[in-house]
Enzyme design. Structure first.
Site, mmCIF file in Angstrom:
data_model
loop_
_atom_site.group_PDB
_atom_site.id
_atom_site.type_symbol
_atom_site.label_atom_id
_atom_site.label_comp_id
_atom_site.label_asym_id
_atom_site.label_seq_id
_atom_site.Cartn_x
_atom_site.Cartn_y
_atom_site.Cartn_z
ATOM 1 N N GLY A 3 4.603 -1.007 2.555
ATOM 2 C CA GLY A 3 3.887 0.707 2.883
ATOM 3 C C GLY A 3 5.087 0.714 2.454
ATOM 4 N N HIS A 60 1.477 -1.082 0.180
ATOM 5 C CA HIS A 60 0.475 0.360 -0.940
ATOM 6 C C HIS A 60 1.302 1.510 -0.107
ATOM 7 C CE1 HIS A 60 0.916 0.267 4.578
ATOM 8 N NE2 HIS A 60 0.787 -0.390 4.263
ATOM 9 N N ASP A 61 0.588 2.899 -1.094
ATOM 10 C CA ASP A 61 0.755 3.830 -0.605
ATOM 11 C C ASP A 61 2.141 3.474 -1.189
ATOM 12 O OD1 ASP A 61 -1.197 5.506 0.647
ATOM 13 O OD2 ASP A 61 -0.423 3.646 2.130
#
Length: 262
Positions: free
Chosen positions: A138, A120-121
């Site tokens: 992440g 994520h991200d």
């Protein structure tokens, strides 16, 4: 649209008429796919995922699935993939989180080999290569023209500068400055990524200044602040050929909050 009869494409998905979808692939309702993209067999593309033009997804990849953050509560965060990327077998690219920018981003012209993970991200720039089994936790940020060796693990929130080269099976727990070649566990800076720079038509003058920056950071005995001041003093050398590269280095160092690999 060349969609195999065994593929399941949600009626709400937005696919250009030139998109190809292979056998047994699944495409969810919030997916958008641009012209010329090819989705191989047994690929799952879900979530709020936007994909650009002329990408190729090989079999068994999972694209846009819910992230692996325990705080994730199903918010409509996104995955955005640019143009002309190649995603090989068994790759996993997750959507972002509301705790960060809410988006995982893959730029243009990247080569993502088998079994890679983009958490994520994560943000990846353009023309990068991730070899088999590279794993990005992440919030990792990767610049342009970066090569990441196979089975490399990159810790949360690390930053990788433009034109860096990370060797096989490295453990990245600090930021990697631009232009550097690093490897090992613990990670060490070895040299300037001269081969990569030559392939991208860097002049001898630019490479010479980049080598000086490497020596100032890693071989001079300077503190990082002293090295940054000495790098600033290089401006105008070689007719200013590398002033843009000096900007790239100093901007990266100024933004580093977790320390650079030493």
């Amino acid at each position: 649209m060349a969609i195999h009869p065994t593929a399941i494409v949600d009626p709400a998905a937005e696919l250009d008429s030139s998109v190809e979808v292979g056998a047994y692939s699944l495409i969810g309702p919030h997916v958008k796919i641009g012209a010329g993209t090819k989705v191989g067999p047994h690929v799952v593309i879900e979530g709020h995922t936007t994909i650009g033009r002329d990408n190729t997804f090989f079999q068994f990849s999972s694209i846009g699935a819910a992230n692996q953050d325990k705080k994730y509560a199903g918010e409509p965060t996104t995955l955005v993939i640019g143009d002309r990327n190649t995603i090989r077998e068994f790759c996993t690219l997750n959507v972002g989180t509301v705790q960060d920018r809410g988006e995982t981003t893959l730029g243009h012209d990247n080569w993502i080999m088998a079994y890679c993970h983009l958490a994520h991200d994560v943000v990846i720039g353009n023309e990068c290569v991730l070899a088999n089994g590279a794993t990005l936790a992440g919030h990792v940020q990767v610049g342009d023209h970066v090569t990441i060796g196979g089975l490399t693990g990159i810790l949360q929130r690390m930053r990788i500068g433009d034109h860096a080269m990370i060797g096989f099976q490295a453990h990245v727990a600090q930021d990697v400055p631009p232009f550097m070649t690093v490897d090992g566990n613990p990670l060490s800076a070895r040299a300037v990524n001269v081969v990569g720079l030559k392939r991208r038509d860097f002049s001898a003058e630019r490479i010479g200044v980049i080598r000086q920056m490497y020596k100032l950071i890693y071989r001079s005995g300077h503190t990082l602040d002293e090295a940054k001041a000495a790098i600033e003093a290089l401006r105008g050398s070689e007719g200013g050929a590398a002033d843009g590269d000096i900007d790239t280095m100093l901007t990266f160092l100024a933004a580093s909050t977790r320390g650079i690999v030493r």
